[in-house]
Design a protein around this motif. Structure first.
Motif, short mmCIF file in Angstrom:
data_model
loop_
_atom_site.label_atom_id
_atom_site.label_comp_id
_atom_site.label_asym_id
_atom_site.label_seq_id
_atom_site.Cartn_x
_atom_site.Cartn_y
_atom_site.Cartn_z
N HIS A 336 0.76 -1.21 -0.09
CA HIS A 336 -0.04 -0.13 -0.15
C HIS A 336 0.88 1.59 0.03
O HIS A 336 0.40 2.17 -0.53
CB HIS A 336 -0.87 0.08 1.32
CG HIS A 336 -2.03 -1.20 1.24
ND1 HIS A 336 -2.57 -1.35 0.42
CD2 HIS A 336 -1.97 -2.11 2.10
CE1 HIS A 336 -3.52 -2.61 0.68
NE2 HIS A 336 -3.00 -2.83 1.64
N ASP A 337 2.00 1.12 0.49
CA ASP A 337 2.92 2.23 0.69
C ASP A 337 3.30 3.01 -0.54
O ASP A 337 3.11 4.37 -0.66
CB ASP A 337 4.12 2.11 1.61
CG ASP A 337 3.80 1.88 3.04
OD1 ASP A 337 2.71 2.44 3.52
OD2 ASP A 337 4.43 1.06 3.75
N PRO A 338 3.56 2.35 -1.66
CA PRO A 338 3.81 3.18 -2.92
C PRO A 338 2.67 3.97 -3.35
O PRO A 338 2.91 4.93 -3.81
CB PRO A 338 4.21 1.99 -3.84
CG PRO A 338 4.85 0.82 -3.16
CD PRO A 338 4.00 0.90 -1.72
N ILE A 339 1.49 3.49 -3.30
CA ILE A 339 0.23 4.14 -3.81
C ILE A 339 0.19 5.39 -2.97
O ILE A 339 -0.28 6.34 -3.11
CB ILE A 339 -0.74 3.07 -3.73
CG1 ILE A 339 -0.68 2.04 -4.71
CG2 ILE A 339 -2.11 3.99 -4.08
CD1 ILE A 339 -1.65 1.08 -4.50
N TYR A 340 0.27 5.16 -1.27
CA TYR A 340 0.06 6.30 -0.51
C TYR A 340 1.20 7.34 -0.80
O TYR A 340 0.80 8.34 -0.71
CB TYR A 340 0.45 5.83 0.84
CG TYR A 340 -0.45 4.77 1.54
CD1 TYR A 340 -2.17 5.00 1.48
CD2 TYR A 340 -0.13 4.04 2.74
CE1 TYR A 340 -2.96 4.48 2.01
CE2 TYR A 340 -1.25 3.29 3.04
CZ TYR A 340 -2.58 3.55 2.83
OH TYR A 340 -3.61 2.86 3.34
N LEU A 341 2.50 6.99 -1.14
CA LEU A 341 3.29 8.14 -1.61
C LEU A 341 2.97 8.74 -2.77
O LEU A 341 2.86 10.05 -2.81
CB LEU A 341 4.85 7.41 -1.83
CG LEU A 341 5.59 8.33 -2.18
CD1 LEU A 341 6.04 9.41 -1.16
CD2 LEU A 341 6.85 7.72 -2.49
N ALA A 342 2.37 7.89 -4.04
CA ALA A 342 2.17 8.69 -5.01
C ALA A 342 0.91 9.63 -4.74
O ALA A 342 0.88 10.85 -5.25
CB ALA A 342 1.77 7.60 -6.10
#
Length: 351
Positions: A336-342
């Motif tokens: 989930h974290d890559p999407i959160y960052l984007a």
């Protein structure tokens, strides 16, 4: 001139790079001479099926990209029968002696590699003048865990942030600021190159963008004074087997959002104002966020953030997706974290 909203990241990762004259070997093995690039976890490169990728420069000055996704080379570990103390005393690797991969059998001869490379690049070996090539683990990225909540892949540090920056830029709403992403090379070895963050690339591009909008030198500096930068580079998630290596009050967890990275000694460029600004971006995007601080007795690494802030005088915040196994040939983060960052970066661009 409108201010800039910049997201910076780096494209390079620690690896093994093929030397200019790589042919060697002995005892019936053909081997490739390699040079260690960056601060690699050396043991992670052992016993992996390695491909070859990079760029080949021809004698006429043209360049050809090459990516061989097949197992070509391997760095074999010494058998435990010949290294009985390895599990008790730890693995010791000499970069020169112990990391030379095998890539075939028989007698080594000068020209073996360039002849093979020419066939892979569909060019004559005689036309190959030089190359920038690295070895890479051919194992594909994979979702991991019974709940598929983890992502295992090579080069998460820091191509993950590069992906998030590009995704954020394409998804951002129109605003009165100029959105810029800057993806640099050579961060893992100090950033001092023409394509590194210490070079003039970013400042030159920003000044030219201002000039295209009719700004003079004074207008350009006014734009810089009201600009900001997010330096995106992965952070250390708390390791369940080594929790004592992390600062107790600031231990990021996977799948809990990007971490704002803070260091009082300016290894990160974050200050109170830039941290608060990124926090607001996360809140607008409905993204959770965390804070990372290193232990006082365990200094942290650095990023392109302090370099950008110093060179341009732009307030900067350092952030990153929490991960395990940083600088390994294969790293691990939450899905989930890559999407959160984007999403957070897109909100930052849209402000």
């Amino acid at each position: 001139t409108s201010p800039f909203r910049i997201v910076g990241a780096h494209t390079d990762s620690p690896c093994l790079r093929v030397k200019p004259r790589p042919d060697g070997g002995g005892f019936g093995w053909r081997q490739l001479g390699v040079e260690v690039y960056g601060g690699a976890l050396l043991n992670s490169w052992l016993d992996r099926d390695l491909g070859v990728a990079g760029r080949v420069v021809l004698s006429d000055g043209s360049a050809v990209d090459v990516a061989v996704h097949e197992p070509i080379a391997r760095v074999p570990q010494l058998a435990i029968h010949l290294d009985r103390d390895v599990n008790d005393k730890g693995l010791l690797l000499d970069k020169q002696q112990h990391l030379t991969p095998v890539w075939g059998t028989g007698a080594a001869a000068d020209g073996d590699f360039v002849n093979w490379l020419g066939a892979q690049a569909n060019v004559s070996a005689a036309d190959i003048a030089w190359w920038d090539l690295c070895l890479f683990d051919t194992t594909k990225a994979a979702l991991l865990g019974s709940d598929r909540s983890l992502l295992a892949s090579a080069r998460l540090d820091n191509q993950l942030s590069c992906w998030a920056a590009v995704d954020a830029l394409t998804a951002a709403a129109a605003s009165e600021t100029t959105s810029v992403i800057a993806l640099f090379d050579h961060e893992e070895v100090g950033s001092e190159s023409a394509s590194g963050a210490s070079g003039p690339l970013l400042s030159t591009v920003l000044e030219r963008l201002s000039a295209l909008r009719g700004a003079d030198r004074e207008g350009f500096h006014r734009a810089l004074a009201s600009s900001s930068c997010v330096s995106a580079d992965n952070a250390h998630a708390v390791h369940p087997n080594y929790p004592e290596r992390h600062e107790p009050g600031h231990r990021p967890l996977v799948n809990r959002g990007p971490a704002i990275k803070v260091n009082a000694n300016q290894r990160y460029a974050t200050n109170a104002e830039t941290a608060a600004a990124f926090q607001r971006a996360c809140e607008r995007a409905d993204v959770p966020w965390q804070v990372f601080v290193s232990r006082n007795n365990m200094p942290c690494g650095s990023t392109i953030g302090p370099l950008t802030a110093t060179a341009l005088g732009i307030p900067t915040v350092d952030v990153g997706v929490p991960q395990l196994s940083m600088h390994s040939a294969r790293e691990l983060c939450g899905v989930h974290d890559p999407i959160y960052l984007a999403q957070a970066l897109s909100a930052y661009f849209s402000e």
